[in-house]
Design a protein around this motif. Structure first.
Motif, PDB file in Angstrom:
ATOM      1  N   ASP A  58       0.849  -1.191   0.000  1.00 35.11           N
ATOM      2  CA  ASP A  58       0.000   0.000   0.000  1.00 35.11           C
ATOM      3  C   ASP A  58       0.885   1.242   0.000  1.00 35.11           C
ATOM      4  O   ASP A  58       2.096   1.161   0.187  1.00 35.11           O
ATOM      5  N   GLY A  59       0.261   2.400  -0.164  1.00 28.55           N
ATOM      6  CA  GLY A  59       1.017   3.642  -0.114  1.00 28.55           C
ATOM      7  C   GLY A  59       0.151   4.838  -0.422  1.00 28.55           C
ATOM      8  O   GLY A  59      -1.069   4.772  -0.323  1.00 28.55           O
ATOM      9  N   GLU A  60       0.812   5.940  -0.795  1.00 33.23           N
ATOM     10  CA  GLU A  60       0.105   7.179  -1.102  1.00 33.23           C
ATOM     11  C   GLU A  60       0.640   7.816  -2.375  1.00 33.23           C
ATOM     12  O   GLU A  60       1.840   7.825  -2.613  1.00 33.23           O
ATOM     13  N   HIS A  61      -0.296   8.345  -3.171  1.00 33.46           N
ATOM     14  CA  HIS A  61       0.029   9.178  -4.323  1.00 33.46           C
ATOM     15  C   HIS A  61      -0.022  10.628  -3.856  1.00 33.46           C
ATOM     16  O   HIS A  61      -0.940  11.017  -3.139  1.00 33.46           O
ATOM     17  N   TYR A  62       0.933  11.422  -4.294  1.00 31.23           N
ATOM     18  CA  TYR A  62       0.908  12.859  -4.029  1.00 31.23           C
ATOM     19  C   TYR A  62       1.006  13.570  -5.372  1.00 31.23           C
ATOM     20  O   TYR A  62       1.832  13.203  -6.210  1.00 31.23           O
ATOM     21  N   ARG A  63       0.153  14.561  -5.606  1.00 31.47           N
ATOM     22  CA  ARG A  63       0.169  15.308  -6.862  1.00 31.47           C
ATOM     23  C   ARG A  63       0.038  16.798  -6.549  1.00 31.47           C
ATOM     24  O   ARG A  63      -0.769  17.210  -5.732  1.00 31.47           O
ATOM     25  N   ASP A  64       0.853  17.579  -7.253  1.00 34.45           N
ATOM     26  CA  ASP A  64       0.813  19.031  -7.117  1.00 34.45           C
ATOM     27  C   ASP A  64       1.107  19.622  -8.488  1.00 34.45           C
ATOM     28  O   ASP A  64       1.850  19.036  -9.274  1.00 34.45           O
ATOM     29  N   ASP A  65       0.509  20.761  -8.808  1.00 26.37           N
ATOM     30  CA  ASP A  65       0.813  21.431 -10.071  1.00 26.37           C
ATOM     31  C   ASP A  65       0.566  22.926  -9.918  1.00 26.37           C
ATOM     32  O   ASP A  65      -0.091  23.365  -8.982  1.00 26.37           O
ATOM     33  N   ASP A  66       1.118  23.690 -10.864  1.00 25.73           N
ATOM     34  CA  ASP A  66       0.967  25.147 -10.793  1.00 25.73           C
ATOM     35  C   ASP A  66       0.015  25.687 -11.855  1.00 25.73           C
ATOM     36  O   ASP A  66      -0.053  26.883 -12.072  1.00 25.73           O
ATOM     37  N   GLN A  67      -0.735  24.800 -12.527  1.00 30.57           N
ATOM     38  CA  GLN A  67      -1.698  25.167 -13.563  1.00 30.57           C
ATOM     39  C   GLN A  67      -1.051  25.810 -14.787  1.00 30.57           C
ATOM     40  O   GLN A  67      -1.737  26.339 -15.643  1.00 30.57           O
ATOM     41  N   GLU A  68       0.284  25.781 -14.857  1.00 24.57           N
ATOM     42  CA  GLU A  68       0.991  26.357 -16.003  1.00 24.57           C
ATOM     43  C   GLU A  68       1.952  25.364 -16.638  1.00 24.57           C
ATOM     44  O   GLU A  68       2.804  25.755 -17.428  1.00 24.57           O
ATOM     45  N   GLY A  69       1.846  24.100 -16.282  1.00 22.20           N
ATOM     46  CA  GLY A  69       2.680  23.090 -16.910  1.00 22.20           C
ATOM     47  C   GLY A  69       3.544  22.290 -15.958  1.00 22.20           C
ATOM     48  O   GLY A  69       3.968  21.193 -16.284  1.00 22.20           O
ATOM     49  N   LEU A  70       3.850  22.814 -14.778  1.00 23.62           N
ATOM     50  CA  LEU A  70       4.647  22.074 -13.805  1.00 23.62           C
ATOM     51  C   LEU A  70       3.744  21.102 -13.060  1.00 23.62           C
ATOM     52  O   LEU A  70       2.730  21.501 -12.487  1.00 23.62           O
ATOM     53  N   VAL A  71       4.102  19.815 -13.093  1.00 25.72           N
ATOM     54  CA  VAL A  71       3.327  18.792 -12.395  1.00 25.72           C
ATOM     55  C   VAL A  71       4.309  17.927 -11.600  1.00 25.72           C
ATOM     56  O   VAL A  71       5.277  17.418 -12.151  1.00 25.72           O
ATOM     57  N   ILE A  72       4.040  17.769 -10.323  1.00 22.45           N
ATOM     58  CA  ILE A  72       4.860  16.933  -9.460  1.00 22.45           C
ATOM     59  C   ILE A  72       3.997  15.774  -8.998  1.00 22.45           C
ATOM     60  O   ILE A  72       2.920  15.975  -8.442  1.00 22.45           O
ATOM     61  N   ARG A  73       4.486  14.560  -9.229  1.00 26.79           N
ATOM     62  CA  ARG A  73       3.781  13.353  -8.794  1.00 26.79           C
ATOM     63  C   ARG A  73       4.776  12.489  -8.030  1.00 26.79           C
ATOM     64  O   ARG A  73       5.808  12.111  -8.566  1.00 26.79           O
ATOM     65  N   ASP A  74       4.454  12.185  -6.817  1.00 25.72           N
ATOM     66  CA  ASP A  74       5.291  11.315  -6.003  1.00 25.72           C
ATOM     67  C   ASP A  74       4.432  10.182  -5.481  1.00 25.72           C
ATOM     68  O   ASP A  74       3.261  10.375  -5.169  1.00 25.72           O
ATOM     69  N   GLU A  75       5.023   9.002  -5.386  1.00 19.73           N
ATOM     70  CA  GLU A  75       4.359   7.850  -4.794  1.00 19.73           C
ATOM     71  C   GLU A  75       5.234   7.360  -3.653  1.00 19.73           C
ATOM     72  O   GLU A  75       6.429   7.146  -3.833  1.00 19.73           O
ATOM     73  N   TYR A  76       4.636   7.219  -2.493  1.00 18.76           N
ATOM     74  CA  TYR A  76       5.326   6.749  -1.298  1.00 18.76           C
ATOM     75  C   TYR A  76       4.771   5.375  -0.950  1.00 18.76           C
ATOM     76  O   TYR A  76       3.564   5.221  -0.756  1.00 18.76           O
ATOM     77  N   TYR A  77       5.627   4.366  -0.868  1.00 20.23           N
ATOM     78  CA  TYR A  77       5.215   2.990  -0.617  1.00 20.23           C
ATOM     79  C   TYR A  77       5.477   2.600   0.832  1.00 20.23           C
ATOM     80  O   TYR A  77       6.440   3.063   1.445  1.00 20.23           O
ATOM     81  N   ALA A  78       4.642   1.711   1.376  1.00 23.31           N
ATOM     82  CA  ALA A  78       4.763   1.282   2.767  1.00 23.31           C
ATOM     83  C   ALA A  78       6.110   0.624   3.068  1.00 23.31           C
ATOM     84  O   ALA A  78       6.575   0.676   4.201  1.00 23.31           O
ATOM     85  N   CYS A  79       6.757   0.046   2.083  1.00 18.59           N
ATOM     86  CA  CYS A  79       8.044  -0.618   2.291  1.00 18.59           C
ATOM     87  C   CYS A  79       9.206   0.381   2.382  1.00 18.59           C
ATOM     88  O   CYS A  79      10.322   0.001   2.720  1.00 18.59           O
ATOM     89  N   GLY A  80       8.938   1.655   2.050  1.00 19.44           N
ATOM     90  CA  GLY A  80       9.986   2.672   2.093  1.00 19.44           C
ATOM     91  C   GLY A  80      10.451   3.133   0.719  1.00 19.44           C
ATOM     92  O   GLY A  80      11.228   4.077   0.610  1.00 19.44           O
ATOM     93  N   CYS A  81       9.990   2.473  -0.332  1.00 16.89           N
ATOM     94  CA  CYS A  81      10.347   2.892  -1.692  1.00 16.89           C
ATOM     95  C   CYS A  81       9.607   4.185  -2.045  1.00 16.89           C
ATOM     96  O   CYS A  81       8.609   4.545  -1.420  1.00 16.89           O
ATOM     97  N   ARG A  82      10.096   4.836  -3.102  1.00 16.62           N
ATOM     98  CA  ARG A  82       9.471   6.074  -3.575  1.00 16.62           C
ATOM     99  C   ARG A  82       9.622   6.158  -5.087  1.00 16.62           C
ATOM    100  O   ARG A  82      10.652   5.778  -5.644  1.00 16.62           O
ATOM    101  N   ARG A  83       8.609   6.641  -5.764  1.00 12.17           N
ATOM    102  CA  ARG A  83       8.665   6.885  -7.211  1.00 12.17           C
ATOM    103  C   ARG A  83       8.357   8.369  -7.426  1.00 12.17           C
ATOM    104  O   ARG A  83       7.412   8.905  -6.854  1.00 12.17           O
ATOM    105  N   ILE A  84       9.170   9.031  -8.251  1.00 11.01           N
ATOM    106  CA  ILE A  84       9.060  10.472  -8.466  1.00 11.01           C
ATOM    107  C   ILE A  84       8.891  10.739  -9.960  1.00 11.01           C
ATOM    108  O   ILE A  84       9.621  10.185 -10.774  1.00 11.01           O
TER     109      ILE A  84
END
Length: 77
Positions: free
Chosen positions: A20-46
């Motif tokens: 399991d884990g969490e998705h995180y998403r943020d953007d500035d409405q002008e093209g910048l998009v940040i997506r991070d995934e945090y996994y329960a095991c400690g891994c991360r995808r950016i």
């Protein structure tokens, strides 16, 4: 910029575990998009999409090993 977080269940982490884990998403409405995934095991995808259209994707395993990710389809989380 105010980000949103959403919980997910049973997805494959960069280490190969299904956790399991969490998705995180943020953007500035002008093209910048940040997506991070945090996994329960400690891994991360950016995934960062920049104003010029370039995309940087990186995965970090729970042991600290950095793994570059090939492009993957966007599932619109």
């Amino acid at each position: 910029m105010v980000g949103t977080t959403a919980h997910f269940t049973r997805e494959q982490a960069p280490c190969g575990r299904i956790v399991d884990g969490e998705h995180y998403r943020d953007d500035d409405q002008e093209g910048l998009v940040i997506r991070d995934e945090y996994y329960a095991c400690g891994c991360r995808r950016i995934r960062h999409e920049y104003h010029d259209g370039s995309i940087q994707m990186t995965a970090i395993r729970h042991n600290g090993t950095v793994v570059r990710q090939p492009s993957a389809p966007d599932h619109g989380f």
